[in-house]
Design a protein around this motif. Structure first.
Motif, PDB file in Angstrom:
ATOM      1  N   GLY A 179      25.962  -9.155 -24.113  1.00  0.00           N
ATOM      2  CA  GLY A 179      25.069  -8.935 -22.973  1.00  0.00           C
ATOM      3  C   GLY A 179      24.302 -10.177 -22.577  1.00  0.00           C
ATOM      4  O   GLY A 179      24.027 -10.384 -21.394  1.00  0.00           O
ATOM      5  N   ARG A 180      23.994 -11.035 -23.536  1.00  0.00           N
ATOM      6  CA  ARG A 180      23.065 -12.138 -23.243  1.00  0.00           C
ATOM      7  C   ARG A 180      23.553 -13.070 -22.152  1.00  0.00           C
ATOM      8  O   ARG A 180      22.762 -13.641 -21.425  1.00  0.00           O
ATOM      9  N   ARG A 181      24.860 -13.254 -22.030  1.00  0.00           N
ATOM     10  CA  ARG A 181      25.349 -14.223 -21.038  1.00  0.00           C
ATOM     11  C   ARG A 181      25.283 -13.663 -19.609  1.00  0.00           C
ATOM     12  O   ARG A 181      25.401 -14.402 -18.640  1.00  0.00           O
ATOM     13  N   MET A 182      25.071 -12.358 -19.485  1.00  0.00           N
ATOM     14  CA  MET A 182      25.056 -11.763 -18.153  1.00  0.00           C
ATOM     15  C   MET A 182      23.650 -11.870 -17.535  1.00  0.00           C
ATOM     16  O   MET A 182      22.649 -11.610 -18.202  1.00  0.00           O
ATOM     17  N   LEU A 183      23.595 -12.213 -16.240  1.00  0.00           N
ATOM     18  CA  LEU A 183      22.291 -12.354 -15.585  1.00  0.00           C
ATOM     19  C   LEU A 183      21.536 -11.022 -15.538  1.00  0.00           C
ATOM     20  O   LEU A 183      20.310 -10.999 -15.506  1.00  0.00           O
ATOM     21  N   PHE A 184      22.255  -9.907 -15.538  1.00  0.00           N
ATOM     22  CA  PHE A 184      21.551  -8.631 -15.384  1.00  0.00           C
ATOM     23  C   PHE A 184      20.643  -8.311 -16.573  1.00  0.00           C
ATOM     24  O   PHE A 184      19.729  -7.509 -16.463  1.00  0.00           O
ATOM     25  N   THR A 185      20.902  -8.986 -17.706  1.00  0.00           N
ATOM     26  CA  THR A 185      20.045  -8.704 -18.873  1.00  0.00           C
ATOM     27  C   THR A 185      18.687  -9.412 -18.745  1.00  0.00           C
ATOM     28  O   THR A 185      17.793  -9.206 -19.551  1.00  0.00           O
ATOM     29  N   GLN A 186      18.565 -10.255 -17.715  1.00  0.00           N
ATOM     30  CA  GLN A 186      17.275 -10.949 -17.516  1.00  0.00           C
ATOM     31  C   GLN A 186      16.456 -10.293 -16.394  1.00  0.00           C
ATOM     32  O   GLN A 186      15.497 -10.876 -15.891  1.00  0.00           O
ATOM     33  N   VAL A 187      16.866  -9.113 -16.005  1.00  0.00           N
ATOM     34  CA  VAL A 187      16.249  -8.433 -14.859  1.00  0.00           C
ATOM     35  C   VAL A 187      15.875  -7.014 -15.274  1.00  0.00           C
ATOM     36  O   VAL A 187      16.583  -6.395 -16.064  1.00  0.00           O
ATOM     37  N   ASP A 188      14.772  -6.495 -14.741  1.00  0.00           N
ATOM     38  CA  ASP A 188      14.381  -5.112 -15.044  1.00  0.00           C
ATOM     39  C   ASP A 188      15.216  -4.138 -14.219  1.00  0.00           C
ATOM     40  O   ASP A 188      15.259  -4.239 -12.991  1.00  0.00           O
ATOM     41  N   SER A 189      15.861  -3.195 -14.892  1.00  0.00           N
ATOM     42  CA  SER A 189      16.573  -2.128 -14.175  1.00  0.00           C
ATOM     43  C   SER A 189      16.919  -1.046 -15.191  1.00  0.00           C
ATOM     44  O   SER A 189      16.763  -1.247 -16.394  1.00  0.00           O
ATOM     45  N   TRP A 190      17.456   0.072 -14.682  1.00  0.00           N
ATOM     46  CA  TRP A 190      17.844   1.119 -15.624  1.00  0.00           C
ATOM     47  C   TRP A 190      18.940   0.646 -16.567  1.00  0.00           C
ATOM     48  O   TRP A 190      19.055   1.138 -17.687  1.00  0.00           O
ATOM     49  N   MET A 191      19.747  -0.334 -16.124  1.00  0.00           N
ATOM     50  CA  MET A 191      20.817  -0.838 -16.999  1.00  0.00           C
ATOM     51  C   MET A 191      20.245  -1.526 -18.235  1.00  0.00           C
ATOM     52  O   MET A 191      20.932  -1.703 -19.228  1.00  0.00           O
ATOM     53  N   MET A 192      18.982  -1.948 -18.139  1.00  0.00           N
ATOM     54  CA  MET A 192      18.304  -2.560 -19.297  1.00  0.00           C
ATOM     55  C   MET A 192      17.293  -1.596 -19.909  1.00  0.00           C
ATOM     56  O   MET A 192      16.373  -2.008 -20.619  1.00  0.00           O
ATOM     57  N   GLY A 193      17.443  -0.326 -19.594  1.00  0.00           N
ATOM     58  CA  GLY A 193      16.623   0.696 -20.239  1.00  0.00           C
ATOM     59  C   GLY A 193      15.198   0.768 -19.726  1.00  0.00           C
ATOM     60  O   GLY A 193      14.342   1.407 -20.334  1.00  0.00           O
ATOM     61  N   ILE A 194      14.937   0.110 -18.590  1.00  0.00           N
ATOM     62  CA  ILE A 194      13.565   0.113 -18.049  1.00  0.00           C
ATOM     63  C   ILE A 194      13.346   1.362 -17.206  1.00  0.00           C
ATOM     64  O   ILE A 194      14.165   1.690 -16.343  1.00  0.00           O
ATOM     65  N   ASN A 195      12.259   2.052 -17.460  1.00  0.00           N
ATOM     66  CA  ASN A 195      11.837   3.147 -16.573  1.00  0.00           C
ATOM     67  C   ASN A 195      10.323   3.193 -16.594  1.00  0.00           C
ATOM     68  O   ASN A 195       9.722   3.535 -17.615  1.00  0.00           O
ATOM     69  N   ARG A 224      12.814  -4.435 -22.088  1.00  0.00           N
ATOM     70  CA  ARG A 224      14.267  -4.511 -21.878  1.00  0.00           C
ATOM     71  C   ARG A 224      15.016  -4.248 -23.178  1.00  0.00           C
ATOM     72  O   ARG A 224      14.698  -4.829 -24.211  1.00  0.00           O
ATOM     73  N   THR A 225      16.015  -3.373 -23.085  1.00  0.00           N
ATOM     74  CA  THR A 225      16.779  -2.964 -24.265  1.00  0.00           C
ATOM     75  C   THR A 225      18.256  -2.973 -23.899  1.00  0.00           C
ATOM     76  O   THR A 225      18.612  -2.547 -22.796  1.00  0.00           O
ATOM     77  N   PHE A 226      19.092  -3.419 -24.810  1.00  0.00           N
ATOM     78  CA  PHE A 226      20.527  -3.433 -24.534  1.00  0.00           C
ATOM     79  C   PHE A 226      21.086  -2.031 -24.760  1.00  0.00           C
ATOM     80  O   PHE A 226      21.387  -1.655 -25.880  1.00  0.00           O
ATOM     81  N   ILE A 227      21.207  -1.288 -23.669  1.00  0.00           N
ATOM     82  CA  ILE A 227      21.736   0.072 -23.810  1.00  0.00           C
ATOM     83  C   ILE A 227      23.173   0.177 -23.299  1.00  0.00           C
ATOM     84  O   ILE A 227      23.880   1.101 -23.642  1.00  0.00           O
ATOM     85  N   VAL A 228      23.594  -0.772 -22.459  1.00  0.00           N
ATOM     86  CA  VAL A 228      24.976  -0.720 -21.979  1.00  0.00           C
ATOM     87  C   VAL A 228      25.816  -1.755 -22.726  1.00  0.00           C
ATOM     88  O   VAL A 228      25.275  -2.655 -23.371  1.00  0.00           O
ATOM     89  N   TYR A 229      27.126  -1.625 -22.622  1.00  0.00           N
ATOM     90  CA  TYR A 229      28.034  -2.622 -23.194  1.00  0.00           C
ATOM     91  C   TYR A 229      28.544  -3.491 -22.064  1.00  0.00           C
ATOM     92  O   TYR A 229      29.140  -2.969 -21.112  1.00  0.00           O
ATOM     93  N   ALA A 230      28.306  -4.793 -22.151  1.00  0.00           N
ATOM     94  CA  ALA A 230      28.638  -5.672 -21.030  1.00  0.00           C
ATOM     95  C   ALA A 230      29.843  -6.557 -21.316  1.00  0.00           C
ATOM     96  O   ALA A 230      30.040  -7.569 -20.655  1.00  0.00           O
ATOM     97  N   GLY A 231      30.651  -6.178 -22.281  1.00  0.00           N
ATOM     98  CA  GLY A 231      31.836  -6.981 -22.600  1.00  0.00           C
ATOM     99  C   GLY A 231      33.050  -6.610 -21.762  1.00  0.00           C
ATOM    100  O   GLY A 231      34.090  -7.252 -21.846  1.00  0.00           O
ATOM    101  N   GLY A 232      32.930  -5.535 -20.992  1.00  0.00           N
ATOM    102  CA  GLY A 232      34.049  -5.105 -20.152  1.00  0.00           C
ATOM    103  C   GLY A 232      34.911  -4.071 -20.851  1.00  0.00           C
ATOM    104  O   GLY A 232      35.062  -4.075 -22.081  1.00  0.00           O
ATOM    105  N   ALA A 233      35.480  -3.196 -20.036  1.00  0.00           N
ATOM    106  CA  ALA A 233      36.270  -2.087 -20.588  1.00  0.00           C
ATOM    107  C   ALA A 233      37.522  -2.549 -21.338  1.00  0.00           C
ATOM    108  O   ALA A 233      37.836  -1.991 -22.392  1.00  0.00           O
ATOM    109  N   PRO A 234      38.263  -3.570 -20.850  1.00  0.00           N
ATOM    110  CA  PRO A 234      39.479  -3.958 -21.591  1.00  0.00           C
ATOM    111  C   PRO A 234      39.169  -4.440 -23.016  1.00  0.00           C
ATOM    112  O   PRO A 234      39.849  -4.064 -23.963  1.00  0.00           O
ATOM    113  N   LYS A 235      38.120  -5.233 -23.136  1.00  0.00           N
ATOM    114  CA  LYS A 235      37.755  -5.754 -24.456  1.00  0.00           C
ATOM    115  C   LYS A 235      37.313  -4.605 -25.378  1.00  0.00           C
ATOM    116  O   LYS A 235      37.630  -4.568 -26.567  1.00  0.00           O
TER     117      LYS A 235
END
Ligand code: NA7
Length: 541
Positions: A486-502, A511-522
């Protein structure tokens, strides 16, 4: 292992919580293994997301023909989508069509919201309890509770005092709601708010949009599917699903192999323009490969989108308010729209920027900000969900020795493959946190999740195992992998539901890593490797 079938008072082999797309498919697959399965569903029919989210304007942002189940040729042959991006009523009809076709309802208990689930170690069983006191037991418990199924109301004082009509988009009434001649307030401008606002604006008397954070919205370009398209789609299904399978988020769109900064500015501009004119998520998922990773690359597409908003909104002051300033394009979920920006050119629509004048309270007559009192007849709360972990928090899960899942996940989820949790044997979490399905054209990943879990249960039966649980080490490694990816993705540096913010839920401001950002194929590759290596990382009993 001899799995007992469910006679009167007997435990089931498997309990599934939820009869949305995951629960329905899971039930079907488990039946094929000859297991006794009971599904508990809070709603009074199937469909999950598509059952609850009946708000005006609700529709796919995925191409319809990439969204349906792929496992049954018969369903693919018989079902016909009427639009490239179907609206909610059609998708709910699709869910019903599948439920009828597979005769699913006889194993589903409706109007039954599960409030607690506890593991009885001595018996090797899970016991679930519903809000109205019904109880049932099974060897396996599978959650199919959805990533965005716990709607949240704003914690604004006075919400209960409002005397007009009030609805949350995620629990929209089953009867028609009319906006004609009414003064309507919409609070929230995420993907849901954008769809609802555009639709409500078509018939409303007067609309006031309360916006706290603008999002970067892109055109959906929906259209009907004509007979020639229909025939082409049906002939190409295997190819369509293969393309989805190999793309990052299982969409029909995948990143362009070039970097944004590698090409000339003319070429870049032409490419953005082309993507902006094409239907669907191409502009997000099919953009240059570095725009969601590299800040400079991201600035180029953000600049393009900024110009588009300025072109479409007549009043330059309103246009500026609609332009995001705290995050780059694509770093939050991109709402797809069908005339959203033009809504703000209507004389009967007003935009209230809550960054300038925050809401003080809801009053009996409407919404009071620090700037004015807005009298309205109806308030629509498009204020989102307690994402991904929220649905888990609403059920009291207790694992070995009564340990609470909520306590285990107090600092963020810890899982193995986003599918199992150490200390919670025989519990599988479809589309759970840390699972690629959380960032996916979801049925594609649901099918992978369900097939994988089904294969593991079949494996256990063949080997005579009755209990499966990940090791603490496997869980630690997977959780670390989720964080690293997740760290390399810009979305982890932003507040949103994808980062568990409510902002409306206590404890969900970090901010919490709740999604998997490595992609479905991996993700799929990893799951397949684990299975091929005799389910390495799991212990069996
Ligand atoms: P989102 O994307 O979480 O959007 C919720 C919106 O509501 C967002 O604009 C919020 O502003 C706003 N909000 C929430 N609480 C408040 C309060 N208290 N005051 C003012 N505004 C508020 O949810 P959606 O339902 O739109 O979308 C969720 C997903 O469902 C979507 O991505 C699709 O995949 C399907 P904020 O941005 O927090 O400032």
């Amino acid at each position: 292992m001899s799995l007992r079938s469910a006679g009167l008072g007997e435990p089931y082999d498997v309990i599934v919580i939820g009869a949305g797309l995951s629960g329905m498919y899971q039930l079907h697959r488990l039946r094929e293994l000859g297991l006794s399965v009971r599904v508990f569903e809070a709603g009074d029919d199937v469909g999950g997301t598509w059952y609850w989210n009946r708000y005006p304007g609700a529709r796919f942002d995925s191409e319809s023909w990439t969204y349906g189940y792929s496992f049954s040729d018969e369903i693919l042959r018989e079902w016909e989508w009427s639009e490239h991006f179907a609206a909610q009523p059609e998708t709910l009809r699709y869910c019903n069509f599948v439920a009828d076709k597979l005769d699913l309802r006889r194993d589903i208990e409706f109007d039954c919201r599960i409030k607690a689930a506890a593991y009885d170690e001595a018996a090797g069983q899970w016991e679930v309890e519903s809000e109205d006191g019904r109880r049932a037991r099974a060897r396996f418990l599978i959650t199919a509770i959805g990533p965005l199924s716990a709607p949240t109301m704003p914690t604004i004082p006075g919400v209960e005092s409002f005397r007009g009509e009030a609805y949350h988009t995620g629990t929209w009434p089953h009867r028609p709601v009319s906006f004609a001649g009414k003064r309507v307030a919409v609070i929230g401008t995420g993907a849901t708010g954008v769809q609802a606002i555009t639709e409500i604006a078509k018939t409303v008397g007067h609309l006031t949009v309360f916006q706290r954070t603008p999002n970067w919205c892109a055109p959906l370009h929906n259209s009907p599917i004509d007979p020639a398209d229909q025939a082409r789609i049906k002939a190409r299904y295997p190819e369509i699903f293969e393309t989805c399978r190999n793309s990052f988020g299982c969409f029909i769109h995948d990143a362009d192999p070039r970097n944004a900064l590698e090409v000339s500015s003319e070429e870049r501009e032409a490419f953005f323009e082309q993507r902006y004119r094409e239907p669907g998520f191409g502009i997000w998922m099919g953009n240059f490969r570095d725009v969601l990773i590299n800040r400079d690359a991201n600035a180029t597409i953000s600049d393009f989108m900024r110009r588009k908003i300025r072109e479409r909104v007549r009043d330059p002051k309103i246009a500026e308010k609609l332009i995001p300033t705290n995050h780059g394009f694509g770093t939050r979920r991109v709402p797809l729209e069908s005339g959203y920006y033009e809504v703000f050119n209507q004389d009967n629509v007003r935009l209230v920027d809550l960054r300038e004048t925050p809401i003080e309270r809801i009053t009996p007559a409407g919404v009071r900000t620090t700037g004015a009192e807005h009298a309205v007849d109806m308030i629509v709360y498009a204020t989102g969900f307690d994402a991904i972990t929220g649905a888990f928090d609403r059920i009291e899960f207790r694992g070995i020795a009564g340990r609470r899942l909520r306590d285990k996940w107090a600092e963020g989820p810890r899982t193995y493959l986003g599918l199992q949790i150490e200390g919670f044997p025989n519990l599988f979490t479809l589309v759970g946190p840390h699972n690629a399905a959380t960032f996916c054209n979801i049925p594609r990943c649901i099918e992978q999740n369900v097939d994988w879990v089904t294969a593991l249960i079949r494996h256990m039966r063949e080997k005579g195992h009755t209990r499966v649980e990940p090791t603490a080490e496997a869980e630690r490694e997977w959780t670390q992998h989720v964080l690293d990816t997740g760290r390399r993705m810009l979305f982890t540096q932003v507040d949103s539901w994808m980062m568990g913010i409510n902002s409306n839920v206590a404890g969900k401001q970090k901010r919490t890593f709740i999604v998997y950002a490595g992609g479905a194929p991996k993700y799929r590759e990893k799951c397949d490797e684990v299975a091929a290596a005799a389910y390495v990382g799991f212990t069996f009993g």
